[in-house]
Design a protein around this motif. Structure first.
Motif: not given
Length: 232
Positions: A149-171
């Motif tokens: 399912f293309p959640w990313h397509q919804l996220a780009r339209l602010r219709l779902a949470l995005p998959r975080p890809t920026k400034n990721l840090m392992d806690p």
């Protein structure tokens, strides 16, 4: 009620809500074809229903009024809510699912689903964090709408949470710490591995192994921050 063109096929399977609408749940039908799914959702014998069905050729079927409680979620949990049916709108997206030949969701279908979602969440002030898949609210029982399912397509339209890809840090949480964070985010962690699989299916679909790793920890940490940054 949305102003989109749609076909009325009423289902008798509904009752009265006991909670205000705060969620949108996306499903796949998981049946061989659209007609079988719509007939099943409209049958009193099935004891299941949804507010809307979106077919692969883009037709929108209206089955239960939004003011009524459709029977689509089953035993489920999200962010402290256990009566998901009372708190949600349910959309069934026609797809054979993992049992009958799971396949990508065509753009014609997404072209009808996207405005339907937009209309619903605008009218009910549903936040992006409460736009979820069936597998998110019932990780031990469900796989839909699945990893294709293309959640990313919804996220780009602010219709779902995005998959975080920026400034990721392992806690570097322990596995127990990860599970507590997953519960804080919203998941039912009664079956820990199923919860991890559901999280991966939604936010790291290219590798669904149920194993807690640095990438999963980093994605979850970013999701818990006020503004997760992804492919929007």
């Amino acid at each position: 009620m949305t102003g989109m063109p749609m076909i009325d096929t009423p289902s008798p399977n509904f009752d009265t809500r006991s909670l205000p609408i705060s969620m949108l749940v996306l499903h796949y039908t998981g049946m061989p074809d659209a007609a079988s799914a719509i007939n099943w959702l409209a049958s009193p014998e099935s004891k299941v229903s949804a507010h809307y069905v979106v077919t692969e050729d883009g037709q929108v079927i209206h089955m239960v009024d939004e003011g009524d409680r459709a029977w689509h979620a089953g035993r489920s949990f999200w962010r402290g809510v256990t009566d998901i049916n009372s708190a949600s709108i349910g959309i069934e997206i026609v797809n054979p699912g993992h049992e009958w030949g799971y396949r990508p969701f065509p753009q014609t279908q997404m072209g009808s689903l996207i405005p339907l979602i937009h209309d619903i969440i605008q009218r009910h002030a549903i936040t992006r964090g409460n736009i979820v898949g069936h597998s998110d609210i019932a990780p031990a029982r469900k796989q839909d709408p699945g990893e294709l399912f293309p959640w990313h397509q919804l996220a780009r339209l602010r219709l779902a949470l995005p998959r975080p890809t920026k400034n990721l840090m392992d806690p570097h949480w322990t596995d127990g710490g990860f599970m507590l964070a997953l519960e804080r985010f919203g998941y039912d962690i009664a079956d820990p591995k199923a919860a991890v699989v559901a999280f991966q299916r939604r936010f790291r679909p290219e590798l669904i192994d149920g194993e807690i790793c640095g990438e999963c920890r980093a994605i979850l940490l970013a999701l818990l921050l006020p503004k997760p940054r992804g492919d929007e």
